[in-house]
Design an enzyme around this catalytic site. Structure first.
Site, mmCIF file in Angstrom:
data_model
loop_
_atom_site.group_PDB
_atom_site.id
_atom_site.type_symbol
_atom_site.label_atom_id
_atom_site.label_comp_id
_atom_site.label_asym_id
_atom_site.label_seq_id
_atom_site.Cartn_x
_atom_site.Cartn_y
_atom_site.Cartn_z
ATOM 1 N N GLU A 14 3.359 7.594 3.422
ATOM 2 C CA GLU A 14 2.142 6.141 2.711
ATOM 3 C C GLU A 14 3.178 6.449 1.471
ATOM 4 O OE1 GLU A 14 0.657 3.893 2.498
ATOM 5 O OE2 GLU A 14 -0.515 4.133 3.404
ATOM 6 N N ASP A 57 0.387 -1.167 -5.693
ATOM 7 C CA ASP A 57 0.280 -2.212 -6.232
ATOM 8 C C ASP A 57 -1.675 -2.677 -6.622
ATOM 9 O OD1 ASP A 57 -1.325 -4.923 -3.841
ATOM 10 O OD2 ASP A 57 -0.681 -2.495 -3.477
ATOM 11 N N ARG A 94 3.927 -3.012 -8.428
ATOM 12 C CA ARG A 94 5.235 -2.308 -7.190
ATOM 13 C C ARG A 94 6.471 -1.952 -8.082
ATOM 14 N NH1 ARG A 94 2.458 -2.707 -2.521
ATOM 15 N NH2 ARG A 94 1.727 -4.253 -2.085
ATOM 16 N N ASP A 133 -5.860 8.342 0.542
ATOM 17 C CA ASP A 133 -6.991 7.880 -0.962
ATOM 18 C C ASP A 133 -8.112 8.094 0.146
ATOM 19 O OD1 ASP A 133 -9.114 7.062 -2.935
ATOM 20 O OD2 ASP A 133 -7.466 5.196 -3.433
#
Length: 176
Positions: free
Chosen positions: A99, A159, A165, A103
């Protein structure tokens, strides 16, 4: 890209590559003699997954999942939606979810349970970034590149509304 929208460089491309080498070596040691499946979470994890897999010295397969909980927002909605599921049979296999960032933890907590319910022998998490201040569920990555503050991070696959990105480094949005 609007340069005014992004902050200064937090983590350079070179630092990311060095960390990928450390983590790739650790994964190779941890899974010595085993075959693993790397599960990349589209789209943000693609650059990080490429760095990691080049440095793992084991037999492996790769597959991808597309999940969402952000949309075009800067905060997780908390609702996880699987947009693309795995094509690989994972029953009895050792998986490492790759990943871009941990978060809130909501998405990864959901995915870990989902993949275990499908019969994976083990599920571990390898994340480029960890943002512990944003955590809403108790989840911890097994392999972490860098810990970041509670800002909206972009670059190196991460992004905002599909922009930024392609930055070769990690930075943050100035205006959230």
């Amino acid at each position: 890209m609007t340069k005014e929208a992004i902050g200064t460089v937090l983590i350079t491309e070179e630092q990311i590559r060095e960390k990928a080498a450390e983590i790739g070596k650790q994964i190779s040691e941890d899974y010595a003699g085993k075959e693993i499946i790397l599960v990349g979470i589209l789209r943000g994890a693609v650059p990080w997954m490429a760095e990691i897999m080049k440095r793992i010295t084991l037999d492996m397969t790769i597959d991808f999942m597309a999940v969402s909980s952000y949309g075009a927002a800067t905060k997780s909605s908390g609702v996880v939606k699987i947009n693309k599921d795995l094509e690989t049979d994972i029953e009895g296999k050792d998986l490492i979810i790759v990943e871009d960032i941990v978060d809130s933890g909501v998405t990864l907590n959901y995915l870990e349970g989902y993949l275990k319910s499908r019969g994976a022998a083990s599920v571990k998490l390898c994340s480029l970034l960890d943002k512990p201040e944003g955590r809403r569920v108790d989840i911890k990555a097994d392999y972490v590149g860098f810990t970041v503050d509670d800002r909206f991070i972009v670059g190196y696959g991460l992004d905002y509304a599909q922009k930024y990105r392609n930055l070769p480094y990690i930075t943050w949005l100035e205006s959230e």
